[in-house]
Design a protein around this motif. Structure first.
Motif, short mmCIF file in Angstrom:
data_model
loop_
_atom_site.label_atom_id
_atom_site.label_comp_id
_atom_site.label_asym_id
_atom_site.label_seq_id
_atom_site.Cartn_x
_atom_site.Cartn_y
_atom_site.Cartn_z
N LEU A 44 0.83 -1.20 0.00
CA LEU A 44 0.00 0.00 0.00
C LEU A 44 0.86 1.25 0.00
N ALA A 45 1.83 1.31 0.90
CA ALA A 45 2.69 2.49 1.00
C ALA A 45 3.49 2.70 -0.30
N GLN A 46 4.00 1.61 -0.86
CA GLN A 46 4.78 1.72 -2.10
C GLN A 46 3.92 2.27 -3.24
N LEU A 47 2.70 1.78 -3.38
CA LEU A 47 1.82 2.23 -4.46
C LEU A 47 1.40 3.68 -4.27
N LEU A 48 1.10 4.07 -3.05
CA LEU A 48 0.73 5.47 -2.78
C LEU A 48 1.92 6.39 -3.04
N HIS A 49 3.10 5.97 -2.64
CA HIS A 49 4.30 6.78 -2.86
C HIS A 49 4.58 6.96 -4.35
N ALA A 50 4.37 5.90 -5.11
CA ALA A 50 4.63 5.97 -6.55
C ALA A 50 3.74 7.01 -7.23
N GLN A 51 2.55 7.24 -6.67
CA GLN A 51 1.63 8.22 -7.24
C GLN A 51 1.82 9.62 -6.66
N GLY A 52 2.72 9.75 -5.68
CA GLY A 52 2.94 11.05 -5.06
C GLY A 52 1.85 11.43 -4.07
N TRP A 53 1.11 10.43 -3.58
CA TRP A 53 -0.01 10.70 -2.68
C TRP A 53 0.35 10.46 -1.21
N LEU A 54 1.48 9.85 -0.95
CA LEU A 54 1.84 9.48 0.41
C LEU A 54 2.51 10.65 1.12
N SER A 55 1.87 11.13 2.19
CA SER A 55 2.43 12.26 2.94
C SER A 55 2.96 11.85 4.30
N GLY A 56 2.54 10.70 4.80
CA GLY A 56 3.01 10.27 6.11
C GLY A 56 2.71 8.80 6.35
N ILE A 57 3.44 8.21 7.28
CA ILE A 57 3.23 6.81 7.67
C ILE A 57 3.05 6.76 9.18
N ALA A 58 2.07 5.99 9.62
CA ALA A 58 1.81 5.83 11.05
C ALA A 58 1.93 4.36 11.43
N HIS A 59 2.48 4.13 12.61
CA HIS A 59 2.67 2.75 13.09
C HIS A 59 2.34 2.70 14.58
N VAL A 60 1.64 1.65 15.00
CA VAL A 60 1.34 1.44 16.41
C VAL A 60 2.09 0.19 16.88
N ASN A 61 2.89 0.37 17.90
CA ASN A 61 3.67 -0.73 18.47
C ASN A 61 2.98 -1.18 19.77
N TYR A 62 2.28 -2.32 19.71
CA TYR A 62 1.58 -2.82 20.90
C TYR A 62 2.52 -3.56 21.85
N GLY A 63 3.72 -3.88 21.38
CA GLY A 63 4.69 -4.54 22.23
C GLY A 63 4.33 -5.96 22.62
N LYS A 64 3.38 -6.57 21.93
CA LYS A 64 2.92 -7.91 22.31
C LYS A 64 3.96 -8.98 22.02
#
Length: 450
Positions: A44-64
């Protein structure tokens, strides 16, 4: 068999066509991609970046998964850096993890991360949140909800667009996405917990879905068409429900009134009633219990997290809970309460393992109607085994009950007498004895009581 060349062309073309057909975003979106590190979110991120639409990435680390979870976060951070876009990470606290534990972990975790993503949108001006859900996720969700007994809204699958949340990969199967990532020589992280069969969703993924594909290689196409039919059916259903609600529901003084006659006149009373009470947090089981008791004369009180529903003559009335107000319910023996059950019994109580939320009382000593309400300052009772009465506040102090936990603790009254304090004490005068001719068993449900 999919060739790498066909996969690359097909996925890229389908991705752009799907976004256009579903009207997922405008020409200059600022998209925040939710990236776990798995293959779906990486593609998903790669495809959005290729179109110039990706402005940010968010990640949640639950530590499980300990160090593995931390390694996922590092991997996603490096991916964001390679795209030269903003990276946002949220690591859950020990209090958050404790709140997630137990039943409903997945749902609690999902609510947590979507709240975080929306906060990021407000803070940084992102127009959309994109997630990596794909076709297999949709099919797994369908079966997961089917097994739980879902209604028409639950069978629609994962929505392609929900307000500012978009899911641009719902056109592609997991097989296509993995093949596409391999063809591009992209790397991703594997979550070992996705292989564990302790979760029902994983059983659907690793056991049911391969079986369905062996029976019908075109299962994706068939179920995708079913989703489309169900979405159309849902639109018709919602339109019919809204028409029926106009006849059945009225709002007055911050309360919702539902005409019992209108519900009973419906071709599907339980379904109509559920749709009327669902926005307030009530569930299908409560709707079914209510419908069964609509023609009876007894009272009925049901609780949701923020609302209470009561049966009053020819209407059901939903009102918001007021934390500053002492809640009180007066009821006859033929009433129906979702937080308190009672039955006459001849059980030998000496053979029963004591339970704090179960009480056996002398039925002949009770004067109906009974009352259940929150305790208040000045309340007294004679606890079983004691000679005199004692203030409820002193009983709670002796039991070391925290003050914040005391506010809405209930007491059951017969006339003016407190006969039971669920979870703590039974009144001496009303306890079962050798002279008891008929006893009544009360079961209190603290998880439901307001």
């Amino acid at each position: 068999m999919l060739t790498y060349f066909n996969v690359i062309c097909n996925v890229k073309e389908k991705f752009l066509r799907f976004i256009q057909e579903q009207k997922l975003c405008d020409t200059e979106p600022r998209i925040l991609a939710a990236v776990s590190g798995g293959v779906d979110s990486v593609v998903l991120a790669q495809l959005l970046h290729a179109q110039g639409w990706l402005s940010g990435i968010a990640h949640v680390n639950y530590g499980k998964r300990g160090a593995e979870s931390d390694a996922d976060a590092v991997f996603v951070a490096e991916l964001a850096a390679s795209f030269q876009v903003a990276f946002h990470v949220k690591k859950t606290s020990s209090a958050d993890v404790q709140a997630f534990d137990g039943d409903g972990f997945q749902e609690k975790a999902r609510n947590f991360r979507y709240t975080y993503f929306n906060d990021l949108c407000l803070a940084f001006g992102y127009t959309h949140i994109a997630t990596g859900h794909q076709l297999d996720d949709n099919l797994e969700t369908l079966f997961h909800r089917l097994f739980r007994g879902a209604g028409i809204h639950g069978l629609r699958g994962i929505p392609v667009k929900n307000n500012n949340i978009i899911r641009p990969l719902l056109f592609a199967s997991r097989e296509e996405i993995v093949a596409f990532a391999k063809a591009q020589a992209w790397s991703w992280r594997e979550d070992a917990s996705n292989q564990e069969l302790t979760f029902q969703r994983n059983k659907i993924r690793h056991q049911l879905m391969p079986l369905l594909k062996s029976w019908n290689p075109n299962v994706y196409q068939g179920l995708s068409e079913t989703f489309n039919h169900l979405r159309d059916t849902e639109l018709i259903f919602d339109e019919a429900i809204e028409t029926s609600k106009k006849e059945a529901v009225r709002l007055e003084n911050n309360r919702t009134h539902i005409r019992i006659a209108s519900v009973l006149a419906s071709v599907a009373p339980a379904t109509l009633l559920y749709e009327c009470i669902r926005p307030y947090g009530f569930n299908t089981t409560q709707a079914q219990q209510l419908v069964h008791g609509l023609t009876e004369t007894g009272a009925a009180v049901f609780h949701a997290e923020k609302f209470v529903l009561s049966k009053e003559r020819d209407e059901l009335v939903i009102a918001p809970k007021d934390d500053d107000e002492i809640s009180e319910c007066v009821f006859e023996r033929d009433a129906q309460l979702d937080f308190l059950r009672w039955e006459f019994t001849e059980t030998d109580t000496s053979l029963i393992e004591p339970h704090p939320h179960v009480a056996f009382l002398d039925a002949e000593k009770l004067q109906w109607p009974l009352t259940i309400r929150s305790w208040k300052i000045g309340d007294r009772m004679r606890p079983f085994g004691m000679q005199g009465t004692k203030k409820i506040s002193d009983i709670l102090t002796d039991l070391k009950v925290a003050r914040l936990s005391r506010q809405k603790l209930p007491v059951l009254l017969s006339g003016e007498d407190i006969v039971w304090m669920p979870g703590f004490r039974i009144a001496h005068e009303y306890a079962v004895s050798t002279n008891t001719k008929q006893q009544i068993k009360f079961t209190f449900k603290p998880e439901v009581y307001g």
